[in-house]
Motif scaffolding. Structure first.
Motif, PDB file in Angstrom:
ATOM      1  N   PRO A  56       2.535  -6.246   3.301  1.00  0.00           N
ATOM      2  CA  PRO A  56       2.771  -5.827   1.920  1.00  0.00           C
ATOM      3  C   PRO A  56       1.468  -5.843   1.117  1.00  0.00           C
ATOM      4  N   ASP A  57       1.378  -4.918   0.156  1.00  0.00           N
ATOM      5  CA  ASP A  57       0.200  -4.867  -0.706  1.00  0.00           C
ATOM      6  C   ASP A  57       0.193  -6.022  -1.700  1.00  0.00           C
ATOM      7  N   GLN A  58       1.381  -6.422  -2.099  1.00  0.00           N
ATOM      8  CA  GLN A  58       1.508  -7.499  -3.081  1.00  0.00           C
ATOM      9  C   GLN A  58       1.468  -8.852  -2.382  1.00  0.00           C
ATOM     10  N   PRO A  59       0.952  -9.878  -3.055  1.00  0.00           N
ATOM     11  CA  PRO A  59       0.975 -11.210  -2.460  1.00  0.00           C
ATOM     12  C   PRO A  59       2.410 -11.742  -2.365  1.00  0.00           C
ATOM     13  N   VAL A  60       2.629 -12.636  -1.418  1.00  0.00           N
ATOM     14  CA  VAL A  60       3.951 -13.245  -1.217  1.00  0.00           C
ATOM     15  C   VAL A  60       3.809 -14.742  -1.459  1.00  0.00           C
ATOM     16  N   PHE A  61       4.734 -15.299  -2.275  1.00  0.00           N
ATOM     17  CA  PHE A  61       4.704 -16.726  -2.579  1.00  0.00           C
ATOM     18  C   PHE A  61       5.859 -17.410  -1.857  1.00  0.00           C
ATOM     19  N   PHE A  62       5.537 -18.397  -1.020  1.00  0.00           N
ATOM     20  CA  PHE A  62       6.541 -19.174  -0.300  1.00  0.00           C
ATOM     21  C   PHE A  62       6.719 -20.500  -1.018  1.00  0.00           C
TER      22      PHE A  62
END
Length: 94
Positions: A56-62
């Motif tokens: 994904p281009d957007q960051p992912v927050f876990f």
């Protein structure tokens, strides 16, 4: 009466049919079948590796991650921000 090992069925009566299937009555027939099988496998079209989904281009927050960095003890309830294949930030509050 000698036992006929080339026939199946009752050895006492000698009745029965040939043990080998009709197409495999000789070593040459058997090896020919093996060669054809290997040739079919070798010339079969190759499957392309499974499609790898794009990142994904957007960051992912876990959230609520258990984190072990190799130097400190295991920490729980941590938030991790990931962009592509890189960890951008670690938040201890989760």
């Amino acid at each position: 009466m000698p036992l006929d090992i080339h026939r199946s069925g009752s050895p006492a009566t000698g009745s029965g049919t040939d043990a080998a299937p009709a197409g495999l009555r000789s070593r040459r027939d058997f090896l020919g079948g093996v060669a054809v099988t290997f040739a079919a496998i070798a010339t079969a079209p190759r499957r392309v590796a499974a499609h790898t989904p794009s990142l994904p281009d957007q960051p992912v927050f876990f959230r609520n991650v258990r984190l072990f960095d190799g130097r400190n003890p295991l920490r729980g309830g941590v938030g991790v921000l990931v962009r592509g294949t890189q960890i951008e930030a670690v938040d201890g509050r989760g």
